[in-house]
Design a protein around this motif. Sequence first.
Motif, PDB file in Angstrom:
ATOM      1  N   CYS A  53       6.696   2.934  -5.435  1.00 51.40           N
ATOM      2  CA  CYS A  53       6.130   4.431  -4.860  1.00 51.40           C
ATOM      3  C   CYS A  53       4.298   4.215  -5.144  1.00 51.40           C
ATOM      4  N   ALA A  54       3.878   3.216  -5.721  1.00 47.51           N
ATOM      5  CA  ALA A  54       2.417   3.042  -5.976  1.00 47.51           C
ATOM      6  C   ALA A  54       1.996   1.981  -5.040  1.00 47.51           C
ATOM      7  N   SER A  55       2.799   1.586  -4.066  1.00 49.48           N
ATOM      8  CA  SER A  55       2.294   0.679  -2.988  1.00 49.48           C
ATOM      9  C   SER A  55       2.201  -0.546  -3.637  1.00 49.48           C
ATOM     10  N   GLN A  56       2.874  -0.960  -4.939  1.00 51.64           N
ATOM     11  CA  GLN A  56       2.861  -2.284  -5.273  1.00 51.64           C
ATOM     12  C   GLN A  56       4.263  -3.172  -5.071  1.00 51.64           C
ATOM     13  N   PRO A  57       3.743  -4.477  -4.743  1.00 51.87           N
ATOM     14  CA  PRO A  57       5.063  -5.295  -4.533  1.00 51.87           C
ATOM     15  C   PRO A  57       5.651  -5.573  -5.642  1.00 51.87           C
ATOM     16  N   ARG A  58       7.025  -5.743  -5.660  1.00 52.58           N
ATOM     17  CA  ARG A  58       7.754  -5.966  -6.700  1.00 52.58           C
ATOM     18  C   ARG A  58       8.899  -7.000  -6.668  1.00 52.58           C
ATOM     19  N   VAL A  59       9.313  -7.760  -7.245  1.00 53.74           N
ATOM     20  CA  VAL A  59      10.296  -8.644  -7.205  1.00 53.74           C
ATOM     21  C   VAL A  59      11.222  -8.358  -8.149  1.00 53.74           C
ATOM     22  N   ARG A  60      12.605  -8.237  -7.922  1.00 58.05           N
ATOM     23  CA  ARG A  60      13.651  -8.094  -8.687  1.00 58.05           C
ATOM     24  C   ARG A  60      13.545  -7.220  -9.922  1.00 58.05           C
ATOM     25  N   PRO A  61      12.874  -5.718  -9.601  1.00 52.84           N
ATOM     26  CA  PRO A  61      12.653  -4.830 -10.504  1.00 52.84           C
ATOM     27  C   PRO A  61      13.918  -4.259 -11.197  1.00 52.84           C
ATOM     28  N   GLU A  62      13.747  -3.992 -12.490  1.00 52.48           N
ATOM     29  CA  GLU A  62      15.087  -3.647 -13.368  1.00 52.48           C
ATOM     30  C   GLU A  62      15.109  -1.767 -12.877  1.00 52.48           C
ATOM     31  N   ALA A  63      14.040  -1.514 -12.480  1.00 53.19           N
ATOM     32  CA  ALA A  63      14.132  -0.009 -12.388  1.00 53.19           C
ATOM     33  C   ALA A  63      13.248   0.477 -11.087  1.00 53.19           C
TER      34      ALA A  63
END
Length: 157
Positions: A53-63
Amino acid sequence: MGRNPMRAAITCCAAAALAVAMGTSYAAPSAQHTATDRAAHSRQTQDPVLIDCASQPRVRPEAFVLACGDGNSRLVSVHWLRWDANAAVGRGTNAVNDCDPYCAAGTFRSYPVTVRLDQPRASEADPGERHYTRVTLTYTDGRPDGFPRTVSYPLSG
């Protein structure tokens, strides 16, 4: 310091300076070396990311928040089984606000889900980065009132 204290002091200082120079050359790589490592790492990690939601790339987020506007639907305790160039698949919980009697006074209820991310595309902001553009939830044990067993949502990016 022996018979020649000045010579001993100079030798000691020279040895200390040499040790510091050698230590920092191993501890702090040059900027060029670091940039090269980043470029190589970028080429090696071409699997898509999930944009939060903050336009940040995430890999395998837990939430992950699904309803960015109000936060009334989110994925929690996600354990990823697959994350590759075509899709990501995991299991977790969809915490959904029942909004009863209204959302601010509602209760979050938890439903086990299988999560699938797919339809990766190149990022407009960074063409070298790909991100998943769709999330599909399959409810495995119960589901929110009015929801089908499987539901898909577009992901921004």
